[in-house]
Design an enzyme around this catalytic site. Structure first.
Site: not given
Ligand code: PRP
Ligand code: ADE
Length: 197
Positions: A79, A116
């Site tokens: 993202r 998370e």
């Molecule tokens: O602060 P944190 O606990 O590390 O979480 C935040 C991260 O989690 C999500 O990505 P995700 O790893 O789900 O990957 P994606 O963007 O590929 O969906 C979001 O886009 C952040 O990169």
């Molecule tokens: N609650 C949440 N929603 C979307 N992206 C996340 N990445 C980590 N926590 C998330």
């Protein structure tokens, strides 16, 4: 917990527009599992004027006398790519993808981290970042800060200087900001973290 969009950078758009943009982020309780409330930005991405306003709000953090001077934007897969690449284009600088492990051919530098709802690793092609380059790290969500802390470590290990880490939204109560102590943190809006009951 109510969302706080009055004290952070979306306020530059005016309170009504900031509220409209917040309403384009879908809250999905229980995804991918309890007690997560997933914050889905796909409605916002699908709305052209809203996406443009968000990119402009990020750009305002980087411009002017008080702004972070930026040589390059780095975004975390996936993202962070969706917001970081249009921001880089708007600023007239390059974009560096910080990819999930196993997607880039060698040579790469790698940092592993917890998030998370799991664990992962980010990789950067060695030599992508010029020594001393001022790097803005961009992502959609700051939750525990694990991803962002890994991104900052990776960029700095590769010779970049992280001027700030900027997020569309900060989830309260998950410790992300504290995890990034030592790095300037910018968030466009703040939303409630996990529900307490
Ligand atoms: O602060 P944190 O606990 O590390 O979480 C935040 C991260 O989690 C999500 O990505 P995700 O790893 O789900 O990957 P994606 O963007 O590929 O969906 C979001 O886009 C952040 O990169
Ligand atoms: N609650 C949440 N929603 C979307 N992206 C996340 N990445 C980590 N926590 C998330």
């Amino acid at each position: 917990m109510t969302d706080d969009i009055s004290l952070v950078a979306l306020r530059g758009l005016g309170p009504q527009r900031a509220t409209e943009i917040r309403s384009l982020i879908r809250d999905v309780p229980g995804y991918p599992h309890e007690p997560i409330v997933f914050r889905d930005i796909t409605p916002l991405l699908a709305d052209g004027p809203a996406l443009a306003d968000v990119v402009e709000a990020f750009a305002r953090l980087c411009e002017g006398d008080d702004g972070h001077g930026v040589d390059v934007v780095a975004g975390m897969e996936a993202r962070g790519f969706l917001l970081g690449a249009p921001l880089a284009m708007r600023l007239g600088v390059g974009f560096v993808p910080l990819r999930k492990a196993g997607k880039l051919p060698p040579p790469v530098d790698r940092v592993s981290y917890d998030l998370e709802y799991g664990s992962a690793a980010l990789e950067l092609r060695s030599g992508t970042i010029r020594a001393g380059a001022r790097v803005l790290v961009v992502d959609d969500v700051l939750a525990t800060g694990g991803t962002a802390a890994a991104a900052v470590e990776l960029v700095e290990r590769c010779g970049g200087h992280v001027v700030a880490a900027a997020f569309l939204m900060e989830l309260d109560g998950l410790g992300g900001r504290a995890r990034l102590a030592g790095t300037a943190v910018e968030t466009l809006l703040r939303v409630g973290g996990r529900p307490t009951s």
